[in-house]
Design a protein around this motif. Structure first.
Motif, PDB file in Angstrom:
ATOM      1  N   VAL A  39      21.855  -1.593  23.072  1.00 31.38           N
ATOM      2  CA  VAL A  39      22.555  -0.530  22.358  1.00 31.38           C
ATOM      3  C   VAL A  39      23.780  -1.115  21.662  1.00 31.38           C
ATOM      4  N   ALA A  40      23.850  -0.951  20.360  1.00 32.94           N
ATOM      5  CA  ALA A  40      25.061  -1.293  19.617  1.00 32.94           C
ATOM      6  C   ALA A  40      25.975  -0.078  19.596  1.00 32.94           C
ATOM      7  N   VAL A  41      27.234  -0.277  19.914  1.00 36.59           N
ATOM      8  CA  VAL A  41      28.226   0.799  19.788  1.00 36.59           C
ATOM      9  C   VAL A  41      29.101   0.446  18.593  1.00 36.59           C
ATOM     10  N   ASP A  85      26.995  -7.094   7.213  1.00 37.25           N
ATOM     11  CA  ASP A  85      27.686  -7.729   8.344  1.00 37.25           C
ATOM     12  C   ASP A  85      27.171  -7.185   9.673  1.00 37.25           C
ATOM     13  N   VAL A  86      27.030  -5.865   9.759  1.00 34.98           N
ATOM     14  CA  VAL A  86      26.591  -5.255  11.014  1.00 34.98           C
ATOM     15  C   VAL A  86      25.133  -5.599  11.305  1.00 34.98           C
ATOM     16  N   VAL A  87      24.294  -5.525  10.283  1.00 31.96           N
ATOM     17  CA  VAL A  87      22.876  -5.861  10.462  1.00 31.96           C
ATOM     18  C   VAL A  87      22.733  -7.306  10.949  1.00 31.96           C
ATOM     19  N   SER A  88      23.539  -8.203  10.427  1.00 28.52           N
ATOM     20  CA  SER A  88      23.496  -9.599  10.874  1.00 28.52           C
ATOM     21  C   SER A  88      23.818  -9.714  12.360  1.00 28.52           C
ATOM     22  N   GLN A  89      24.794  -8.924  12.808  1.00 37.12           N
ATOM     23  CA  GLN A  89      25.137  -8.952  14.234  1.00 37.12           C
ATOM     24  C   GLN A  89      23.995  -8.417  15.094  1.00 37.12           C
ATOM     25  N   LEU A  90      23.346  -7.347  14.632  1.00 41.20           N
ATOM     26  CA  LEU A  90      22.213  -6.810  15.382  1.00 41.20           C
ATOM     27  C   LEU A  90      21.087  -7.837  15.473  1.00 41.20           C
ATOM     28  N   ALA A  91      20.807  -8.470  14.364  1.00 40.67           N
ATOM     29  CA  ALA A  91      19.715  -9.456  14.343  1.00 40.67           C
ATOM     30  C   ALA A  91      20.032 -10.650  15.241  1.00 40.67           C
ATOM     31  N   MET A  92      21.283 -11.126  15.200  1.00 35.66           N
ATOM     32  CA  MET A  92      21.675 -12.265  16.023  1.00 35.66           C
ATOM     33  C   MET A  92      21.595 -11.926  17.512  1.00 35.66           C
ATOM     34  N   GLY A  94      19.407  -9.978  18.754  1.00 38.47           N
ATOM     35  CA  GLY A  94      18.010  -9.788  19.096  1.00 38.47           C
ATOM     36  C   GLY A  94      17.533  -8.353  19.142  1.00 38.47           C
ATOM     37  N   PHE A  95      18.172  -7.479  18.373  1.00 32.21           N
ATOM     38  CA  PHE A  95      17.752  -6.079  18.358  1.00 32.21           C
ATOM     39  C   PHE A  95      16.357  -5.937  17.753  1.00 32.21           C
ATOM     40  N   THR A  96      15.539  -5.088  18.363  1.00 31.30           N
ATOM     41  CA  THR A  96      14.198  -4.793  17.867  1.00 31.30           C
ATOM     42  C   THR A  96      14.111  -3.294  17.566  1.00 31.30           C
ATOM     43  N   ARG A  97      12.939  -2.848  17.140  1.00 30.92           N
ATOM     44  CA  ARG A  97      12.771  -1.432  16.795  1.00 30.92           C
ATOM     45  C   ARG A  97      12.859  -0.522  18.009  1.00 30.92           C
ATOM     46  N   GLY A  98      12.808  -1.088  19.199  1.00 34.96           N
ATOM     47  CA  GLY A  98      12.920  -0.280  20.409  1.00 34.96           C
ATOM     48  C   GLY A  98      14.337  -0.092  20.887  1.00 34.96           C
ATOM     49  N   ASP A  99      15.316  -0.612  20.153  1.00 34.66           N
ATOM     50  CA  ASP A  99      16.717  -0.526  20.567  1.00 34.66           C
ATOM     51  C   ASP A  99      17.437   0.610  19.839  1.00 34.66           C
ATOM     52  N   GLY A 100      18.745   0.725  20.039  1.00 36.31           N
ATOM     53  CA  GLY A 100      19.443   1.879  19.475  1.00 36.31           C
ATOM     54  C   GLY A 100      20.864   1.583  19.062  1.00 36.31           C
ATOM     55  N   LEU A 101      21.424   2.505  18.283  1.00 32.24           N
ATOM     56  CA  LEU A 101      22.807   2.392  17.812  1.00 32.24           C
ATOM     57  C   LEU A 101      23.546   3.694  18.105  1.00 32.24           C
ATOM     58  N   VAL A 102      24.739   3.561  18.661  1.00 30.83           N
ATOM     59  CA  VAL A 102      25.620   4.709  18.908  1.00 30.83           C
ATOM     60  C   VAL A 102      26.800   4.617  17.947  1.00 30.83           C
ATOM     61  N   ALA A 103      27.024   5.672  17.174  1.00 29.01           N
ATOM     62  CA  ALA A 103      28.182   5.739  16.282  1.00 29.01           C
ATOM     63  C   ALA A 103      29.312   6.440  17.027  1.00 29.01           C
ATOM     64  N   LEU A 104      30.380   5.710  17.313  1.00 29.46           N
ATOM     65  CA  LEU A 104      31.546   6.232  18.022  1.00 29.46           C
ATOM     66  C   LEU A 104      32.693   6.328  17.030  1.00 29.46           C
ATOM     67  N   MET A 121      15.117  -2.654  10.551  1.00 32.43           N
ATOM     68  CA  MET A 121      13.699  -2.717  10.946  1.00 32.43           C
ATOM     69  C   MET A 121      12.972  -1.391  10.673  1.00 32.43           C
ATOM     70  N   ARG A 122      13.385  -0.720   9.604  1.00 29.76           N
ATOM     71  CA  ARG A 122      12.834   0.564   9.166  1.00 29.76           C
ATOM     72  C   ARG A 122      13.096   1.705  10.152  1.00 29.76           C
ATOM     73  N   GLY A 123      14.098   1.515  11.002  1.00 28.46           N
ATOM     74  CA  GLY A 123      14.519   2.641  11.822  1.00 28.46           C
ATOM     75  C   GLY A 123      14.588   2.367  13.305  1.00 28.46           C
ATOM     76  N   ILE A 124      15.794   2.467  13.876  1.00 28.33           N
ATOM     77  CA  ILE A 124      15.975   2.402  15.319  1.00 28.33           C
ATOM     78  C   ILE A 124      16.658   3.700  15.772  1.00 28.33           C
ATOM     79  N   ALA A 125      16.655   3.933  17.064  1.00 29.00           N
ATOM     80  CA  ALA A 125      17.211   5.174  17.613  1.00 29.00           C
ATOM     81  C   ALA A 125      18.711   5.267  17.333  1.00 29.00           C
ATOM     82  N   PHE A 126      19.184   6.504  17.222  1.00 30.52           N
ATOM     83  CA  PHE A 126      20.561   6.740  16.770  1.00 30.52           C
ATOM     84  C   PHE A 126      21.164   7.918  17.517  1.00 30.52           C
TER      85      PHE A 126
END
Length: 353
Positions: A39-41, A85-92, A94-104, A121-126
């Motif tokens: 989960v990315a916050v 910048d954020v997408v690069s951090q997610l990729a580094m 190892g985020f996959t389509r089964g992961d998620g992002l929380v907007a705080l 990756m065309r859409g992860i949970a949010f």
């Protein structure tokens, strides 16, 4: 007592939970809708120092593998550069389509986080944890995501619904008066669109202290109205356009103010400008402009701008995403609770304004 507004769309259902203890139950709430995952916050430099560590701690305790991501505060972060910048951090990480992002955060973080979640990756949970009044009453609900491009606001975006929205008025305590009050522009807008009862409630708010005290009730009513509209018109082909009341002029004002005006402040100015013109032309009843202005004045929101009517202002209207082949769909009120779309061509706007 927790209030739950259920959003039921053709392809997605989710809850907006409203309660002043949710900040203590973040891990528990998210665990109810997501299995263990990365989960990315995502937050900004204003909200992060206040709440990021606690949110990361709660999510980690609930079994999530957490990546904290912090970006600069302000509208400037709604950019393709920040997305990269954020997408690069997610990729580094190892985020996959089964992961998620929380907007705080507030509206900027919600828009940015939703856009990244919808496109990575065309859409992860949010999920959204709304910390500003603007986000709590408006931008966190409905699934609109966007970033800006140069001088055009929200021109790159998607419709992408969250899995959960958490609204806790406790977060508002750390907002400055100005940051709190700018969100009230959206509340007044919604009350005028919704009903006499809601409009009477905003009429009873006579100070910033009143606003702080009534924030949970105002959020609940604003969210309920927006959810109703979104469920009827998710992709803004019909009545969802009513939510743009004050926004066509407001967005132009906001962009041309170059950071000197907040979104809700610009919307407040836009509502007064559009209503005064429609009142002049007989679309809106006499006295409506003053009624709306009294509500904005009560908490110190601006209601005028020298930007309106300048050549740059009219040029900016051409780039509004609601410009359809040279026609703008402007929103006026024939009475409280009765919005109406009035079409104006760009060539008509100088005489109209």
């Amino acid at each position: 007592m927790m209030t739950v507004v259920h959003v039921d769309l053709a392809t997605k259902q989710y809850d907006v939970k409203i309660d002043n203890t949710l900040h203590l139950k973040i891990g528990e709430m998210i665990q109810e809708v997501w299995t263990s995952r990365k989960v990315a916050v995502l937050t900004d430099e204003n909200v992060g120092p206040l709440y990021l560590a606690d949110v990361v701690k709660q999510l980690s305790a609930a079994g999530f593998d957490v990546l904290p991501v912090q970006v600069p505060a302000g509208e400037g972060s709604k950019s393709l550069a920040t997305v990269g910048d954020v997408v690069s951090q997610l990729a580094m990480y190892g985020f996959t389509r089964g992961d998620g992002l929380v907007a705080l955060g507030g509206g900027v973080i919600g828009d940015l986080g939703g856009f990244i979640a919808s496109t990575y990756m065309r859409g992860i949970a949010f999920i959204q944890i709304a910390t500003s009044l603007t986000a709590q009453v408006d931008s966190s609900v409905g699934g609109k995501t966007a970033v800006n491009l140069e001088m055009t606001k929200n021109i790159i975006g998607t419709f992408y619904q969250p899995d959960l929205v958490l609204v806790d008025s406790t977060y508002l305590k750390t907002l400055t008066d100005r940051d709190l009050v700018e969100g009230y522009g959206e509340v007044v807008k919604t009350s005028a669109l919704d009903s006499e009862a809601f409009f009477q409630l905003t009429g009873s708010i006579t100070s910033i202290e009143d606003l702080r005290q009534h924030a949970p009730e105002l959020s609940e009513k604003a969210i309920a109205y927006k959810a109703k509209v979104v469920m009827a018109d998710e992709k803004e082909s019909g009545q969802r356009q009513f939510l743009n009341f004050g926004h066509t002029l407001g967005h132009a004002i906001e962009l041309l103010a170059h950071g000197q005006l907040r979104h809700g402040e610009a919307v407040a100015i836009g509502m007064i400008a559009i209503t005064s013109r429609f009142e002049r032309d007989g679309v809106s009843p006499k006295g409506m402009t003053d009624q709306i202005k009294q509500r904005l004045d009560a908490v110190g929101l601006p209601t005028s701008s020298e930007i309106i009517g300048t050549s740059a202002f009219f040029d900016q209207l051409k780039h509004d995403k609601k410009n359809h082949n040279g026609m703008l769909n402007l929103v006026g009120l024939t009475s409280i609770g009765q919005p109406k779309i009035i079409k104006k061509s760009l060539s008509e706007m100088p005489d109209f304004i």
